[in-house]
Design an enzyme around this catalytic site. Sequence first.
Site, short mmCIF file in Angstrom:
data_model
loop_
_atom_site.label_atom_id
_atom_site.label_comp_id
_atom_site.label_asym_id
_atom_site.label_seq_id
_atom_site.Cartn_x
_atom_site.Cartn_y
_atom_site.Cartn_z
N CYS A 117 0.93 -1.28 -0.20
CA CYS A 117 0.24 -0.23 -0.03
C CYS A 117 0.79 1.53 -0.28
CB CYS A 117 -1.00 -0.30 1.08
SG CYS A 117 0.01 -0.11 2.91
N ARG A 171 -3.16 -0.68 5.64
CA ARG A 171 -3.84 -1.54 4.82
C ARG A 171 -2.87 -3.37 4.83
NH1 ARG A 171 -5.19 1.86 -0.17
NH2 ARG A 171 -3.64 2.69 0.57
N ASP A 182 -7.68 3.48 1.13
CA ASP A 182 -6.63 3.91 2.10
C ASP A 182 -7.98 4.77 3.62
OD1 ASP A 182 -4.90 4.86 3.87
OD2 ASP A 182 -4.72 6.49 1.79
P1 4NP Z 1 -1.73 2.54 4.11
O1 4NP Z 1 -2.26 3.99 4.58
O2 4NP Z 1 -1.35 3.20 2.67
O3 4NP Z 1 -2.76 1.56 4.23
O4 4NP Z 1 -0.35 2.29 5.05
C1 4NP Z 1 -1.89 5.72 4.73
C2 4NP Z 1 -0.81 5.58 5.82
C3 4NP Z 1 0.03 6.43 5.76
C4 4NP Z 1 -0.26 8.04 4.81
C5 4NP Z 1 -1.34 7.36 3.78
C6 4NP Z 1 -1.97 6.29 4.11
N1 4NP Z 1 0.01 9.46 5.06
O5 4NP Z 1 -0.40 10.17 4.04
O6 4NP Z 1 1.31 9.25 5.53
#
Ligand code: 4NP
Length: 164
Positions: free
Chosen positions: A10, A16, A129
């Site tokens: 991800c 995720r 997300d």
């Molecule tokens: P992930 O969620 O891609 O599912 O781990 C996110 C975690 C951090 C960020 C964006 C999405 N961020 O912008 O820091």
Amino acid sequence: MKKIKILFVCLGNICRSPAAQGVMQRLVEERGLAHRFEIDSAGTYSGHRGQLPDPRMRRHASRRSYNLTHRARPITSDDFEHFHIIVAMDESNRRNLKHMASTIEQESKIIMMGDYIVKLRAHYDYVPDPYYEGAEGFELALDLIEDACNNLLNEIINDKRYNK
Ligand code: 4NP
């Protein structure tokens, strides 16, 4: 029989993909197949390197008895060689991965998590997300991930390429 190596990817590797890693790990353990799999996760963004999954994701996952202990790491070019299957949570992840792949063979390892969503197929063909969402976003992500991991594992088990 060689190990089947799956990498979930991800953006941040704190919501995720570590959840998908934990869900898939438990599924292979429940089916007595843990010895046949290597399951890991990574992010296309390196800003959360070394962190445990987001506390909200850990909390929601623990209610379903998943203990998420992965430490976030950015995906590397070696991952494209090492893993057999690289699973993108959404279209943006897929695009980033495609840019990173250096051969057609590496690119062919990238698949979409959304292709394995069945139960909420009418509404979601990717895993949204949850980072900027409330509790429902984390519950939804886990619902989609549990469904997709189950269907992905069934497909892998029935795939002759992995049963040689
Ligand atoms: P992930 O969620 O891609 O599912 O781990 C996110 C975690 C951090 C960020 C964006 C999405 N961020 O912008 O820091």
